[in-house]
Design a protein around this motif. Sequence first.
Motif, PDB file in Angstrom:
ATOM      1  N   PHE A 118       0.830  -1.210   0.000  1.00  0.00           N
ATOM      2  CA  PHE A 118       0.000   0.000   0.000  1.00  0.00           C
ATOM      3  C   PHE A 118       0.861   1.256   0.000  1.00  0.00           C
ATOM      4  N   PHE A 119       1.919   1.254   0.809  1.00  0.00           N
ATOM      5  CA  PHE A 119       2.822   2.405   0.848  1.00  0.00           C
ATOM      6  C   PHE A 119       3.456   2.626  -0.525  1.00  0.00           C
ATOM      7  N   ALA A 120       3.922   1.527  -1.145  1.00  0.00           N
ATOM      8  CA  ALA A 120       4.560   1.646  -2.453  1.00  0.00           C
ATOM      9  C   ALA A 120       3.566   2.101  -3.515  1.00  0.00           C
ATOM     10  N   GLY A 121       2.335   1.568  -3.441  1.00  0.00           N
ATOM     11  CA  GLY A 121       1.319   1.979  -4.399  1.00  0.00           C
ATOM     12  C   GLY A 121       0.967   3.446  -4.266  1.00  0.00           C
ATOM     13  N   THR A 122       0.922   3.933  -3.020  1.00  0.00           N
ATOM     14  CA  THR A 122       0.623   5.352  -2.787  1.00  0.00           C
ATOM     15  C   THR A 122       1.730   6.244  -3.341  1.00  0.00           C
ATOM     16  N   VAL A 123       2.985   5.859  -3.082  1.00  0.00           N
ATOM     17  CA  VAL A 123       4.113   6.640  -3.594  1.00  0.00           C
ATOM     18  C   VAL A 123       4.152   6.582  -5.119  1.00  0.00           C
ATOM     19  N   GLY A 124       3.896   5.384  -5.682  1.00  0.00           N
ATOM     20  CA  GLY A 124       3.894   5.252  -7.134  1.00  0.00           C
ATOM     21  C   GLY A 124       2.821   6.109  -7.789  1.00  0.00           C
ATOM     22  N   GLY A 256      12.760  -0.419  -1.172  1.00  0.00           N
ATOM     23  CA  GLY A 256      12.092  -1.160  -2.232  1.00  0.00           C
ATOM     24  C   GLY A 256      11.195  -0.272  -3.075  1.00  0.00           C
ATOM     25  N   THR A 257      10.500   0.658  -2.424  1.00  0.00           N
ATOM     26  CA  THR A 257       9.635   1.581  -3.150  1.00  0.00           C
ATOM     27  C   THR A 257      10.448   2.468  -4.097  1.00  0.00           C
ATOM     28  N   ASN A 308       5.156  -3.582  -6.257  1.00  0.00           N
ATOM     29  CA  ASN A 308       4.004  -2.695  -6.418  1.00  0.00           C
ATOM     30  C   ASN A 308       4.409  -1.326  -6.944  1.00  0.00           C
ATOM     31  N   ALA A 309       5.530  -0.796  -6.462  1.00  0.00           N
ATOM     32  CA  ALA A 309       6.006   0.486  -6.986  1.00  0.00           C
ATOM     33  C   ALA A 309       6.372   0.360  -8.459  1.00  0.00           C
ATOM     34  N   VAL A 360      -6.057   8.682  -9.969  1.00  0.00           N
ATOM     35  CA  VAL A 360      -6.711   8.651  -8.656  1.00  0.00           C
ATOM     36  C   VAL A 360      -7.256   7.255  -8.351  1.00  0.00           C
ATOM     37  N   SER A 361      -7.757   6.569  -9.378  1.00  0.00           N
ATOM     38  CA  SER A 361      -8.316   5.228  -9.161  1.00  0.00           C
ATOM     39  C   SER A 361      -7.243   4.245  -8.701  1.00  0.00           C
ATOM     40  N   MET A 362      -5.986   4.492  -9.063  1.00  0.00           N
ATOM     41  CA  MET A 362      -4.905   3.608  -8.610  1.00  0.00           C
ATOM     42  C   MET A 362      -4.749   3.684  -7.092  1.00  0.00           C
ATOM     43  N   TRP A 363      -4.838   4.891  -6.553  1.00  0.00           N
ATOM     44  CA  TRP A 363      -4.747   5.005  -5.099  1.00  0.00           C
ATOM     45  C   TRP A 363      -5.975   4.387  -4.433  1.00  0.00           C
ATOM     46  N   ILE A 364      -7.153   4.633  -4.992  1.00  0.00           N
ATOM     47  CA  ILE A 364      -8.374   4.040  -4.445  1.00  0.00           C
ATOM     48  C   ILE A 364      -8.301   2.519  -4.514  1.00  0.00           C
TER      49      ILE A 364
END
Length: 502
Positions: A118-124, A256-257, A308-309, A360-364
């Motif tokens: 989730f952290f990596a997805g948010t940063v990405g 990793g991110t 994920n990143a 935005v949908s990626m973060w959601i």
Amino acid sequence: MEILSHLALGFSVALSFENLLYCMFGVIVGTAIGVLPGLGPLATIAMLLPLTYTLEPTSALIMLSGIYYGAQYGGSTTAILVNLPGESASVVTCLDGHKMALNGRAGSALAIAALGSFFAGTVGTALIAGFAPVLATFAFNFGPAEYFALMVLGLVAAVTLAHGSLLKALAMVVFGLVLGCIGIDVNSGVARLDFGFLELADGIEFVAIAMGVFAFTDIIVNWRKKQQEPVLAAKVTSLMPSREEFKESWPAAIRGTALGCVLGLLPGGGATLSSFASYTIEKRVSRHPERFGHGAPAGVAGPESANNAGSQSSFIPMLTLGIPSNGVMALMIGAMMIHDIVPGPQIMTENAPMFWGLVVSMWIGNLMLLVLNLPMVGIWVKLLRVKYDVLAPLILIFCLIGLYSVHNQSFEIYLAAIFAVVGYLFKRMNCEPAPLLLGFILGPMMEENLRRALLLSRGSAMTFIERPISAGLLVVSALILAVVLSPALRRKREEVFAEEEA
């Protein structure tokens, strides 16, 4: 303030009921195919491409994107619990994640993987929102010569980063380029390589190649394998990592991110390359490298964050430059072309609601995955017990219906069957088919930009050298080839891929 207005536009698009529904459908399907071994995002997205004909472009891209990054979540669940990576990027997670499960820390391993992802997805996602507009602005300086050189760089990088023999990867790219030339030449009106078939006048249907080489081939390969019922390593109790585990995990997740965000931008990069590179780095920087392979939390947090990143940042070159960095991004470009959308720097001005809605949908979607995955661990493990003899016919029927619906004729089915045989032969010869898809997508665009550049320069090939950006990209391509073809680096490359397969 401009970025805030763009994000507000993105939220207004992504939070519509229809797009939320397709986002949830995408991440759930992505998690399911990540759990099931043999069904990767490439094959699944290829199967679902015909479905996108009936959808709005934004909804289609949101769904397909959710499948891609959702598969990274699902692959880690079974890698940790039953030592069975459903997705190639989760192979590394087996090494320490499964050991943690055997040591009674299955819940901690799952939580570390989910939080790191989730952290990596948010940063990405933040990287896409912040970096993509800058790159797109720079790309407006590109002319035909620069785009041609950029595509050459993309294909060279795809060859060098492909698994196995460089010669085989090069052959796959050339084969893809040839397939892209089939059909009537738009400039001269001459039919090329159509062998008298009127159905090939407009070229080979992208869906037929993708479904044949990936979906049908995967069905053949997996049907030949005997499916063994997995054994759950341990019961999942507490999902809260200990203080020591959290202390060890968060620096690995950050590293990793960062690594995944960089490698995802490179042609040929993405989730798998990022996860393996992250594990290697974590083992080298650790004060206790001997713990790796025996249940080190950093061995889970680093690769899971990296994959994920990497999957998120690989969208940047695809959306802003129209250059796919891996096979999945090539399929995404195919989905956009189905809706007559040309990826590139103009997408943020001509299709701003779609671009920012997708971002935005990626973060959601990542938030949905975090909320849904941990409580549904038991369901995903039960999904593994579905026999492939039951699953494969259902997948095959769905594929055939989708192929027929493209033009309401059976020619695409026959074409996909031919490519299924070709794809199976590639598997037997250890040829990676992803470079073929990149060559097929980039081939027509390379030809078009080559012709435009030569027309503007009145036939002078020096235009590629005289323009600084074009010359720089071609020099980088030549340097990559020269370095990779050196005997020392070639041996090192073979060792790395041999270790990855092991």
